[in-house]
Design an enzyme around this catalytic site. Structure first.
Site, PDB file in Angstrom:
ATOM      1  N   ASP A   1     -26.490 -22.925  26.203  1.00  0.00           N
ATOM      2  CA  ASP A   1     -25.125 -23.210  25.758  1.00  0.00           C
ATOM      3  C   ASP A   1     -24.296 -23.944  26.804  1.00  0.00           C
ATOM      4  O   ASP A   1     -24.572 -23.882  28.007  1.00  0.00           O
ATOM      5  CB  ASP A   1     -24.390 -21.887  25.461  1.00  0.00           C
ATOM      6  CG  ASP A   1     -24.878 -21.235  24.182  1.00  0.00           C
ATOM      7  OD1 ASP A   1     -25.947 -21.622  23.677  1.00  0.00           O
ATOM      8  OD2 ASP A   1     -24.179 -20.312  23.712  1.00  0.00           O
ATOM      9  N   ASP A   2     -23.239 -24.559  26.314  1.00  0.00           N
ATOM     10  CA  ASP A   2     -22.085 -25.066  27.085  1.00  0.00           C
ATOM     11  C   ASP A   2     -22.312 -26.408  27.787  1.00  0.00           C
ATOM     12  O   ASP A   2     -21.399 -26.919  28.429  1.00  0.00           O
ATOM     13  CB  ASP A   2     -21.595 -24.041  28.132  1.00  0.00           C
ATOM     14  CG  ASP A   2     -21.105 -22.746  27.504  1.00  0.00           C
ATOM     15  OD1 ASP A   2     -21.072 -22.668  26.258  1.00  0.00           O
ATOM     16  OD2 ASP A   2     -20.767 -21.812  28.244  1.00  0.00           O
TER      17      ASP A   2
ATOM     18  N   HIS B   1     -21.806 -26.346  19.630  1.00  0.00           N
ATOM     19  CA  HIS B   1     -21.120 -25.165  20.168  1.00  0.00           C
ATOM     20  C   HIS B   1     -19.611 -25.420  20.079  1.00  0.00           C
ATOM     21  O   HIS B   1     -18.856 -24.920  20.880  1.00  0.00           O
ATOM     22  CB  HIS B   1     -21.578 -24.950  21.620  1.00  0.00           C
ATOM     23  CG  HIS B   1     -21.289 -23.591  22.177  1.00  0.00           C
ATOM     24  ND1 HIS B   1     -21.288 -22.440  21.428  1.00  0.00           N
ATOM     25  CD2 HIS B   1     -20.984 -23.193  23.444  1.00  0.00           C
ATOM     26  CE1 HIS B   1     -21.003 -21.409  22.214  1.00  0.00           C
ATOM     27  NE2 HIS B   1     -20.797 -21.836  23.433  1.00  0.00           N
TER      28      HIS B   1
ATOM     29  N   HIS C   1     -14.941 -25.306  22.948  1.00  0.00           N
ATOM     30  CA  HIS C   1     -15.207 -23.903  23.297  1.00  0.00           C
ATOM     31  C   HIS C   1     -13.987 -23.002  23.108  1.00  0.00           C
ATOM     32  O   HIS C   1     -13.729 -22.091  23.893  1.00  0.00           O
ATOM     33  CB  HIS C   1     -15.721 -23.793  24.746  1.00  0.00           C
ATOM     34  CG  HIS C   1     -16.663 -22.633  24.947  1.00  0.00           C
ATOM     35  ND1 HIS C   1     -16.231 -21.337  25.126  1.00  0.00           N
ATOM     36  CD2 HIS C   1     -18.010 -22.570  24.983  1.00  0.00           C
ATOM     37  CE1 HIS C   1     -17.270 -20.538  25.280  1.00  0.00           C
ATOM     38  NE2 HIS C   1     -18.379 -21.267  25.186  1.00  0.00           N
TER      39      HIS C   1
ATOM     40  N   TYR D   1     -18.387 -17.525  22.073  1.00  0.00           N
ATOM     41  CA  TYR D   1     -18.327 -16.061  22.252  1.00  0.00           C
ATOM     42  C   TYR D   1     -19.018 -15.310  21.112  1.00  0.00           C
ATOM     43  O   TYR D   1     -18.927 -14.092  21.027  1.00  0.00           O
ATOM     44  CB  TYR D   1     -16.875 -15.578  22.413  1.00  0.00           C
ATOM     45  CG  TYR D   1     -16.082 -16.441  23.357  1.00  0.00           C
ATOM     46  CD1 TYR D   1     -16.284 -16.353  24.732  1.00  0.00           C
ATOM     47  CD2 TYR D   1     -15.182 -17.385  22.876  1.00  0.00           C
ATOM     48  CE1 TYR D   1     -15.590 -17.180  25.609  1.00  0.00           C
ATOM     49  CE2 TYR D   1     -14.491 -18.215  23.738  1.00  0.00           C
ATOM     50  CZ  TYR D   1     -14.691 -18.112  25.100  1.00  0.00           C
ATOM     51  OH  TYR D   1     -14.003 -18.935  25.958  1.00  0.00           O
TER      52      TYR D   1
ATOM     53  N   HIS E   1     -27.497 -20.354  29.633  1.00  0.00           N
ATOM     54  CA  HIS E   1     -26.547 -21.453  29.806  1.00  0.00           C
ATOM     55  C   HIS E   1     -27.148 -22.468  30.780  1.00  0.00           C
ATOM     56  O   HIS E   1     -27.523 -22.097  31.894  1.00  0.00           O
ATOM     57  CB  HIS E   1     -25.215 -20.928  30.343  1.00  0.00           C
ATOM     58  CG  HIS E   1     -24.547 -19.958  29.406  1.00  0.00           C
ATOM     59  ND1 HIS E   1     -24.920 -18.638  29.332  1.00  0.00           N
ATOM     60  CD2 HIS E   1     -23.564 -20.135  28.493  1.00  0.00           C
ATOM     61  CE1 HIS E   1     -24.184 -18.031  28.407  1.00  0.00           C
ATOM     62  NE2 HIS E   1     -23.348 -18.915  27.884  1.00  0.00           N
TER      63      HIS E   1
END
Ligand code: NI
Length: 271
Positions: A82-83, A133, A137, A174, A224
């Site tokens: 992720d991210d 995603h 965020h 989240y 991540h």
């Protein structure tokens, strides 16, 4: 002085080759033809071990690498990152995944794709699943419906512009969602079954042992790719999980292999 064809051929190297080896042109044409036909047939180039890599070999093709592995009798897990993409860490991760023939699923932020478009394209080109995603965020459950929709739409347009297609899976930030978020996202929502808590520990040993001890057939593992420590954990994580009978697939492959149909607006924690 002679002005015959033979003499004029001597003036250029290619002319000389042409005169000396008249059959060479035909051989080259045949080889190009064979390469083109093999490409059309998606010729599979076998690699060491059980892994096979399907790779396009003609220069005019899209060069999309499809990773094929023998999954028979294996417990299947999906590694998810992720991210990202982040310029300092994601290319290293892609190198590692490529060297071990492991496909992963990236839940990328639209804002990060916009900053690092070539890395996002590379991930897609190398056979990874690139999913959304969201754009920035944000915690979607705290946004107005309009603001959530705006974020999702902006991410979609970045995906379309840079990767050529809108995302088919979304991981809400989240892991938070409600009915409004489900409707707004309007793709399957992929959460996770194993949280390595890599952002917290920043410790490769802990990441590897958490993944190994909590994994199961059908698990979705959360990591991540924006932390060096997470990337550093991946080679050992792959090797040790393979040693325990696991093989790696993308989230969509995991659904397909386990006979699950992913539905829009529904959240999945494992498959
Ligand atoms: Ni996130």
């Amino acid at each position: 002085m002679s002005t015959s064809g033979r003499t004029s051929y001597n003036r250029s190297f290619l002319g000389y080759i042409n005169a000396r080896f008249p059959w060479l042109k035909l051989v080259v044409l045949i080889l190009i033809g064979i390469a083109a036909i093999l490409d059309l047939l998606d010729y599979t180039v076998p690699r060491a071990g059980e892994t096979q890599v399907k790779i396009s070999i003609a220069p005019m093709s899209k060069h999309v690498r499809v990773i094929e592995r023998s999954l028979d009798g294996k417990k299947l897990v999906a590694l998810t990152f992720d991210d990202g993409p982040l310029a300092t860490t994601t290319p290293l991760l892609l190198d590692i995944l490529e060297s071990r023939n492991v496909p992963a699923t990236f839940f990328m932020l639209g804002s990060m794709i916009r900053s690092n478009p070539e890395i996002a394209k590379r991930a897609a080109r190398e056979g990874h699943e690139v999913a959304s995603h969201t754009m920035y965020h944000q915690n979607l459950i705290y946004l107005s419906d309009d603001a959530a929709q705006a974020d999702i739409n902006e991410a979609k347009s970045v995906f379309e512009e840079i990767l050529g297609e809108i995302p088919s899976l979304t991981r809400p930030p989240y892991g938070n969602y409600d009915d409004n978020v489900s409707r707004t996202v309007n793709t399957p929502m992929v959460l996770w079954s194993v949280d390595t808590r890599d952002w917290e520990s920043r410790n490769p040993d802990s990441i590897v042992s958490t993944a190994l001890s909590q994994a199961f057939d059908g698990a979705i593992i959360l990591m991540h790719d924006i932390y060096e420590t997470s990337v550093a954990a991946v080679p050992r994580l792959i090797d040790e999980m393979r040693g325990s009978g696991y093989e790696f697939v993308t989230v969509s492959e995991l659904a397909r292999e386990h006979g699950a149909t992913l539905e829009n607006g529904v959240a999945y924690r494992g498959l």
